[in-house]
Scaffold this motif. Sequence first.
Motif, PDB file in Angstrom:
ATOM      1  N   TRP A 130       0.843  -1.203   0.000  1.00 54.46           N
ATOM      2  CA  TRP A 130       0.000   0.000   0.000  1.00 54.46           C
ATOM      3  C   TRP A 130       0.874   1.247   0.000  1.00 54.46           C
ATOM      4  O   TRP A 130       0.616   2.191  -0.728  1.00 54.46           O
ATOM      5  CB  TRP A 130      -0.908   0.031   1.222  1.00 54.46           C
ATOM      6  CG  TRP A 130      -1.904  -1.077   1.281  1.00 54.46           C
ATOM      7  CD1 TRP A 130      -2.444  -1.773   0.231  1.00 54.46           C
ATOM      8  CD2 TRP A 130      -2.482  -1.629   2.455  1.00 54.46           C
ATOM      9  NE1 TRP A 130      -3.317  -2.718   0.691  1.00 54.46           N
ATOM     10  CE2 TRP A 130      -3.375  -2.652   2.049  1.00 54.46           C
ATOM     11  CE3 TRP A 130      -2.342  -1.364   3.811  1.00 54.46           C
ATOM     12  CZ2 TRP A 130      -4.110  -3.388   2.949  1.00 54.46           C
ATOM     13  CZ3 TRP A 130      -3.083  -2.095   4.710  1.00 54.46           C
ATOM     14  CH2 TRP A 130      -3.960  -3.096   4.285  1.00 54.46           C
ATOM     15  N   ARG A 131       1.878   1.247   0.843  1.00 59.42           N
ATOM     16  CA  ARG A 131       2.751   2.425   0.962  1.00 59.42           C
ATOM     17  C   ARG A 131       3.480   2.696  -0.350  1.00 59.42           C
ATOM     18  O   ARG A 131       3.615   3.839  -0.762  1.00 59.42           O
ATOM     19  CB  ARG A 131       3.741   2.223   2.101  1.00 59.42           C
ATOM     20  CG  ARG A 131       4.529   3.478   2.427  1.00 59.42           C
ATOM     21  CD  ARG A 131       5.527   3.236   3.502  1.00 59.42           C
ATOM     22  NE  ARG A 131       6.427   2.181   3.040  1.00 59.42           N
ATOM     23  CZ  ARG A 131       7.403   1.666   3.732  1.00 59.42           C
ATOM     24  NH1 ARG A 131       7.605   2.075   4.954  1.00 59.42           N
ATOM     25  NH2 ARG A 131       8.169   0.726   3.258  1.00 59.42           N
ATOM     26  N   CYS A 189       0.354   3.362  -3.311  1.00 60.40           N
ATOM     27  CA  CYS A 189      -0.762   4.279  -3.076  1.00 60.40           C
ATOM     28  C   CYS A 189      -0.391   5.686  -3.527  1.00 60.40           C
ATOM     29  O   CYS A 189       0.678   6.194  -3.196  1.00 60.40           O
ATOM     30  CB  CYS A 189      -1.135   4.288  -1.605  1.00 60.40           C
ATOM     31  SG  CYS A 189      -2.537   5.368  -1.275  1.00 60.40           S
ATOM     32  N   SER A 245      -2.905   8.132  -3.222  1.00 63.20           N
ATOM     33  CA  SER A 245      -3.924   8.959  -2.577  1.00 63.20           C
ATOM     34  C   SER A 245      -3.413   9.662  -1.320  1.00 63.20           C
ATOM     35  O   SER A 245      -3.998  10.644  -0.893  1.00 63.20           O
ATOM     36  CB  SER A 245      -5.135   8.106  -2.198  1.00 63.20           C
ATOM     37  OG  SER A 245      -5.684   7.496  -3.335  1.00 63.20           O
ATOM     38  N   PHE A 246      -2.332   9.146  -0.725  1.00 62.89           N
ATOM     39  CA  PHE A 246      -1.809   9.699   0.513  1.00 62.89           C
ATOM     40  C   PHE A 246      -0.352  10.094   0.321  1.00 62.89           C
ATOM     41  O   PHE A 246       0.383   9.449  -0.416  1.00 62.89           O
ATOM     42  CB  PHE A 246      -1.899   8.679   1.652  1.00 62.89           C
ATOM     43  CG  PHE A 246      -3.300   8.195   1.919  1.00 62.89           C
ATOM     44  CD1 PHE A 246      -4.205   8.996   2.606  1.00 62.89           C
ATOM     45  CD2 PHE A 246      -3.713   6.949   1.490  1.00 62.89           C
ATOM     46  CE1 PHE A 246      -5.494   8.563   2.851  1.00 62.89           C
ATOM     47  CE2 PHE A 246      -5.007   6.503   1.726  1.00 62.89           C
ATOM     48  CZ  PHE A 246      -5.903   7.314   2.411  1.00 62.89           C
ATOM     49  N   ASP A 247       0.061  11.141   1.022  1.00 62.34           N
ATOM     50  CA  ASP A 247       1.471  11.559   0.986  1.00 62.34           C
ATOM     51  C   ASP A 247       2.363  10.543   1.683  1.00 62.34           C
ATOM     52  O   ASP A 247       3.479  10.276   1.253  1.00 62.34           O
ATOM     53  CB  ASP A 247       1.661  12.910   1.668  1.00 62.34           C
ATOM     54  CG  ASP A 247       1.047  14.036   0.882  1.00 62.34           C
ATOM     55  OD1 ASP A 247       0.866  13.883  -0.338  1.00 62.34           O
ATOM     56  OD2 ASP A 247       0.744  15.081   1.493  1.00 62.34           O
ATOM     57  N   ARG A 248       1.862   9.995   2.782  1.00 61.44           N
ATOM     58  CA  ARG A 248       2.629   9.002   3.548  1.00 61.44           C
ATOM     59  C   ARG A 248       1.679   8.173   4.393  1.00 61.44           C
ATOM     60  O   ARG A 248       0.536   8.561   4.617  1.00 61.44           O
ATOM     61  CB  ARG A 248       3.699   9.656   4.390  1.00 61.44           C
ATOM     62  CG  ARG A 248       3.187  10.699   5.328  1.00 61.44           C
ATOM     63  CD  ARG A 248       4.327  11.437   5.990  1.00 61.44           C
ATOM     64  NE  ARG A 248       3.785  12.568   6.711  1.00 61.44           N
ATOM     65  CZ  ARG A 248       4.372  13.147   7.714  1.00 61.44           C
ATOM     66  NH1 ARG A 248       5.540  12.708   8.123  1.00 61.44           N
ATOM     67  NH2 ARG A 248       3.825  14.155   8.317  1.00 61.44           N
ATOM     68  N   MET A 249       2.184   7.057   4.879  1.00 60.76           N
ATOM     69  CA  MET A 249       1.397   6.145   5.704  1.00 60.76           C
ATOM     70  C   MET A 249       2.264   5.657   6.854  1.00 60.76           C
ATOM     71  O   MET A 249       3.488   5.602   6.737  1.00 60.76           O
ATOM     72  CB  MET A 249       0.959   4.926   4.894  1.00 60.76           C
ATOM     73  CG  MET A 249       0.094   5.219   3.713  1.00 60.76           C
ATOM     74  SD  MET A 249      -0.137   3.710   2.752  1.00 60.76           S
ATOM     75  CE  MET A 249      -1.879   3.531   2.891  1.00 60.76           C
TER      76      MET A 249
END
Length: 73
Positions: free
Chosen positions: A7-8, A11, A13-17
């Motif tokens: 996912w990291r 992905c 959709s997100f800057d970071r996880m």
Amino acid sequence: MPDFRDWREHCRSFDRMAIEVPGVVALSGLKEPVRLKATRVSADFFSFFDFKPSLGRTFTPDEFRAGAPRSVW
């Protein structure tokens, strides 16, 4: 963990996880081993929440790679 790494990496959709996984560890070296509640976190967990350690350091990305010692992850 393998899912989180995927996912990291993929992905957009997100800057970071970051991830946390609660568990139990054994502390040895005493008369008797002691079971402690512990939480394993990803390398960027602390920076994700803008936490800075009072002493020492946070984790490096190398400590979060596949095959890293389980004491780190």
